[in-house]
Structures are given as C-alpha cells and as structure tokens.
Design an enzyme around this catalytic site. Structure first.
Site, PDB file in Angstrom:
ATOM      1  N   ARG A  12       0.854  -1.197   0.000  1.00  0.00           N
ATOM      2  CA  ARG A  12       0.000   0.000   0.000  1.00  0.00           C
ATOM      3  C   ARG A  12       0.885   1.240   0.000  1.00  0.00           C
ATOM      4  NH1 ARG A  12      -0.781   0.586   5.897  1.00  0.00           N
ATOM      5  NH2 ARG A  12       0.253  -1.198   6.806  1.00  0.00           N
ATOM      6  N   GLY A  13       0.246   2.401  -0.049  1.00  0.00           N
ATOM      7  CA  GLY A  13       0.944   3.668   0.097  1.00  0.00           C
ATOM      8  C   GLY A  13       2.054   3.893  -0.916  1.00  0.00           C
ATOM      9  N   ASP A  48       8.609 -10.204   6.409  1.00  0.00           N
ATOM     10  CA  ASP A  48       8.764  -9.268   7.524  1.00  0.00           C
ATOM     11  C   ASP A  48      10.241  -8.873   7.545  1.00  0.00           C
ATOM     12  OD1 ASP A  48       9.142  -8.039   9.954  1.00  0.00           O
ATOM     13  OD2 ASP A  48       7.926  -9.446  11.098  1.00  0.00           O
ATOM     14  N   VAL A  49      10.521  -7.601   7.289  1.00  0.00           N
ATOM     15  CA  VAL A  49      11.932  -7.187   7.171  1.00  0.00           C
ATOM     16  C   VAL A  49      12.681  -7.238   8.503  1.00  0.00           C
ATOM     17  CG1 VAL A  49      11.600  -5.775   5.088  1.00  0.00           C
ATOM     18  CG2 VAL A  49      11.442  -4.693   7.363  1.00  0.00           C
ATOM     19  N   GLY A  77       8.228   0.545   6.390  1.00  0.00           N
ATOM     20  CA  GLY A  77       8.483   1.362   7.576  1.00  0.00           C
ATOM     21  C   GLY A  77       7.265   1.443   8.469  1.00  0.00           C
ATOM     22  N   TYR A 140      11.292   7.262  15.356  1.00  0.00           N
ATOM     23  CA  TYR A 140      11.139   7.291  13.891  1.00  0.00           C
ATOM     24  C   TYR A 140      12.206   8.207  13.257  1.00  0.00           C
ATOM     25  CZ  TYR A 140       8.635   8.002   9.426  1.00  0.00           C
ATOM     26  OH  TYR A 140       8.293   8.077   8.105  1.00  0.00           O
ATOM     27  N   LYS A 144      15.161   7.239  10.587  1.00  0.00           N
ATOM     28  CA  LYS A 144      15.212   7.847   9.247  1.00  0.00           C
ATOM     29  C   LYS A 144      16.510   8.627   9.037  1.00  0.00           C
ATOM     30  CE  LYS A 144      11.344   6.217   7.741  1.00  0.00           C
ATOM     31  NZ  LYS A 144      11.340   5.230   6.662  1.00  0.00           N
TER      32      LYS A 144
HETATM   33  P1  NAP Z   1       2.048   2.660   4.965  1.00  0.00           P
HETATM   34  O1  NAP Z   1       0.923   3.032   4.058  1.00  0.00           O
HETATM   35  O2  NAP Z   1       1.820   2.527   6.422  1.00  0.00           O
HETATM   36  O3  NAP Z   1       2.730   1.324   4.391  1.00  0.00           O
HETATM   37  C1  NAP Z   1       3.818   0.752   5.060  1.00  0.00           C
HETATM   38  C2  NAP Z   1       4.304  -0.438   4.299  1.00  0.00           C
HETATM   39  O4  NAP Z   1       5.395  -1.029   5.011  1.00  0.00           O
HETATM   40  C3  NAP Z   1       3.228  -1.509   4.162  1.00  0.00           C
HETATM   41  O5  NAP Z   1       3.402  -2.141   2.906  1.00  0.00           O
HETATM   42  C4  NAP Z   1       3.575  -2.473   5.293  1.00  0.00           C
HETATM   43  O6  NAP Z   1       3.155  -3.810   5.051  1.00  0.00           O
HETATM   44  C5  NAP Z   1       5.100  -2.405   5.249  1.00  0.00           C
HETATM   45  N1  NAP Z   1       5.699  -2.861   6.494  1.00  0.00           N
HETATM   46  C6  NAP Z   1       5.571  -2.347   7.729  1.00  0.00           C
HETATM   47  N2  NAP Z   1       6.302  -3.050   8.608  1.00  0.00           N
HETATM   48  C7  NAP Z   1       6.914  -4.024   7.901  1.00  0.00           C
HETATM   49  C8  NAP Z   1       7.789  -5.087   8.240  1.00  0.00           C
HETATM   50  N3  NAP Z   1       8.210  -5.305   9.487  1.00  0.00           N
HETATM   51  N4  NAP Z   1       8.214  -5.903   7.252  1.00  0.00           N
HETATM   52  C9  NAP Z   1       7.813  -5.701   5.994  1.00  0.00           C
HETATM   53  N5  NAP Z   1       6.981  -4.733   5.600  1.00  0.00           N
HETATM   54  C10 NAP Z   1       6.532  -3.905   6.556  1.00  0.00           C
HETATM   55  O7  NAP Z   1       3.253   3.690   4.853  1.00  0.00           O
HETATM   56  P2  NAP Z   1       3.674   4.740   3.736  1.00  0.00           P
HETATM   57  O8  NAP Z   1       3.162   6.052   4.160  1.00  0.00           O
HETATM   58  O9  NAP Z   1       3.416   4.247   2.366  1.00  0.00           O
HETATM   59  O10 NAP Z   1       5.245   4.762   4.039  1.00  0.00           O
HETATM   60  C11 NAP Z   1       6.188   4.066   3.269  1.00  0.00           C
HETATM   61  C12 NAP Z   1       7.569   4.553   3.675  1.00  0.00           C
HETATM   62  O11 NAP Z   1       7.636   5.960   3.485  1.00  0.00           O
HETATM   63  C13 NAP Z   1       7.885   4.302   5.146  1.00  0.00           C
HETATM   64  O12 NAP Z   1       9.236   3.947   5.277  1.00  0.00           O
HETATM   65  C14 NAP Z   1       7.615   5.654   5.778  1.00  0.00           C
HETATM   66  O13 NAP Z   1       8.373   5.839   6.942  1.00  0.00           O
HETATM   67  C15 NAP Z   1       8.052   6.582   4.665  1.00  0.00           C
HETATM   68  N6  NAP Z   1       7.474   7.929   4.750  1.00  0.00           N
HETATM   69  C16 NAP Z   1       6.123   8.115   4.759  1.00  0.00           C
HETATM   70  C17 NAP Z   1       5.627   9.399   4.841  1.00  0.00           C
HETATM   71  C18 NAP Z   1       4.154   9.689   4.872  1.00  0.00           C
HETATM   72  O14 NAP Z   1       3.776  10.840   5.130  1.00  0.00           O
HETATM   73  N7  NAP Z   1       3.283   8.733   4.597  1.00  0.00           N
HETATM   74  C19 NAP Z   1       6.487  10.490   4.906  1.00  0.00           C
HETATM   75  C20 NAP Z   1       7.857  10.256   4.880  1.00  0.00           C
HETATM   76  C21 NAP Z   1       8.336   8.964   4.800  1.00  0.00           C
HETATM   77  P3  NAP Z   1       1.668  -4.306   5.476  1.00  0.00           P
HETATM   78  O15 NAP Z   1       0.696  -3.565   4.601  1.00  0.00           O
HETATM   79  O16 NAP Z   1       1.677  -5.747   5.169  1.00  0.00           O
HETATM   80  O17 NAP Z   1       1.525  -3.951   6.908  1.00  0.00           O
END
Ligand code: NAP
Length: 234
Positions: A12-13, A48-49, A77, A140, A144
């Site tokens: 997702r995301g 699971d990473v 993440g 967090y 990062k």
């Molecule tokens: P998200 O929608 O919460 O998706 C997180 C993804 O990471 C999901 O696919 C989840 O898998 C996977 N995940 C979580 N824990 C895991 C683990 N232990 N092993 C393997 N996969 C795992 O997050 P997102 O917003 O797309 O964020 C993606 C990345 O961008 C992250 O690193 C986040 O820190 C970074 N980021 C996000 C934002 C923001 O505003 N959204 C801003 C800056 C950086 P499941 O679906 O199976 O749980």
C-alpha cells in the site's frame, strides 16, 4: 526497460505506488508485504523485514522467478509515536529494527548479486523528519536519520562497482500512515508545507523511479527531498 525491481512494503501507500510506476515502465517487479498481499502486475511475497530468514527466502524466490534484483527500493516502515518520557524501549527498538535494521538486511542481501553484476540501484525511503526532527517521533526520526549515514557509507563502499545508493526524503504523504493522524493534524502539517498541501504517493514514486533511471547514473549518496519545501535549508 525490463529490470528486476524489488520494493519492500509494497502492499500500500508509497511502496504500492512505486511498484505500479516500475511495472508501467515495463520492469519485472516484486513487492513484499507484511500482513496483506496487494493485487497488481507484480510478484507479491510475504516478508517481515525484521526477520533475516524472511529476507533470505524472499530474495531466493525473486531470483528463481524473475532473476537477480537490479533495483532495490527499501521502503517498508512503521511509526510508534510517543513523547520521550512515555516512549517504551520496545517502541524505540522496534521502530529502529523495522526501519533501519530492516534496510540493512535487504541491502546486504541485494548487494550480493549487484556486486557480481557490477551494477545496481538502491533507493532508501527516509523522511523529512529524519533531518528536521519531530516531537513525539524520536524513534522514527532516529531511524530515518540513520538511513542517511547508512546510504552514504554504502555509496562509498560500492561506488567503484557502479552501484548507486540514494535516499528519498518525503514530507507528509497521503497514505494510511498519515491518515492515522486524523484530518486536523494532517491539515496542520499541510499548512507548514510551502507548497500548501501534502504529497500523493505517486509523487514520491516519481522521484524513486528517477533515481533508478539512466538519467541518475551519476547520482549517489544523495538525499532527495520530496517534501513541498518543508525541510529546505538542510
Ligand atoms: P504505509 O501506508 O503505512 O505502508 C507501510 C508499508 O510497510 C506496508 O506495505 C507495510 O506492510 C510495510 N511494512 C511495515 N512493517 C513491515 C515489516 N516489518 N516488514 C515488511 N513490511 C513492513 O506507509 P507509507 O506512508 O506508504 O510509508 C512508506 C515509507 O515511506 C515508510 O518507510 C515511511 O516511513 C516513509 N514515509 C512516509 C511518509 C508519509 O507521510 N506517509 C512520509 C515520509 C516517509 P503491510 O501492509 O503488510 O503492513
């Protein structure tokens, strides 16, 4: 283009948008998911990473099915927000384990075949928070920020083998992670962004695809902000 691309956290995301972007470019894409498999034009593998055995099994499966990974996007993440005095040690260490040590696990495994091929692209998904800091997100932000030193060290280790290692640092993005904050907090974030809005996941995917493209062949050790100007000055 038909490179083998692996995106962690691609269910997702940002990860899913990135996988869709590479698939549209004609690449062979594998995504990992932790809990729920996504549907799309890619190979989806549970991983699971935080578990080295999962990472090993995933790479072995990708190599068997698609070939050695040529582009790695370390995106998986989590957040476990709390003010420091309320943050449990487990909240801190589990976020470091998933976000930073998870990146270590997948990068270490990916570079095995990249070194043999004498080429490769690694893109690590960090956050504007890694450089700015954020109250309630010390765990967090530390994870990062750690990705930046990690990526720059790899960039130096592997530069002579034409493996580039770069970081994308998004600001707030419209995904489940930010939706969990609620509309009011999200609007407050958007108000801080010079561009006046949060990003779409596809806008982050575009920057990641650029760092994997031929046009980015001479870019390594860079931190590319995709944050609407939120973090500028660092
Ligand atoms: P998200 O929608 O919460 O998706 C997180 C993804 O990471 C999901 O696919 C989840 O898998 C996977 N995940 C979580 N824990 C895991 C683990 N232990 N092993 C393997 N996969 C795992 O997050 P997102 O917003 O797309 O964020 C993606 C990345 O961008 C992250 O690193 C986040 O820190 C970074 N980021 C996000 C934002 C923001 O505003 N959204 C801003 C800056 C950086 P499941 O679906 O199976 O749980």
């Amino acid at each position: 283009m038909s490179r083998v691309v692996l995106v962690t956290g691609g269910s997702r995301g940002i990860g899913l948008a990135t996988a869709q972007r590479f698939a549209a470019l004609g690449d062979k894409v594998a995504v990992t998911y932790n809990t729920a498999a996504p549907s799309g034009d890619f190979l989806a593998l549970q991983c699971d990473v935080t578990k080295e055995a999962d990472v090993e099994r995933t790479f072995t499966e990708v190599e068997k099915t698609l070939g050695p990974v040529e582009v790695l996007v370390s995106n998986a993440g989590i957040t476990k927000d709390a003010l420091l005095l309320r943050m449990k040690e487990e909240d801190f260490s589990s976020v470091i384990d998933a976000n930073l040590t998870g990146a270590f696990r997948v990068c270490k495994r990916a570079t095995q075949s990249m070194l043999r091929a004498r080429k490769g692209r690694i893109i690590l998904v960090s956050s504007v928070v890694g450089l700015l800091g954020q109250a309630g997100q010390a765990n967090y932000a530390a994870s990062k920020a750690g990705l930046v030193g990690f990526a720059r060290s790899l960039a130096r280790e592997f530069g002579s083998r034409s493996i580039t290692v770069n970081v994308v640092a998004p600001g707030p993005v419209d995904t489940d992670m930010t939706r969990a904050l609620g509309d009011e907090k999200l609007q407050a974030f958007a108000d801080l962004v010079p561009l006046g809005r949060i990003a779409t996941a596809d806008e982050i995917a575009g920057a990641i695809a650029f760092l994997a493209s031929a046009d980015a062949a001479y870019i390594t050790g860079a931190v590319l902000p995709v944050d609407g100007g939120l973090g500028m000055g660092h």
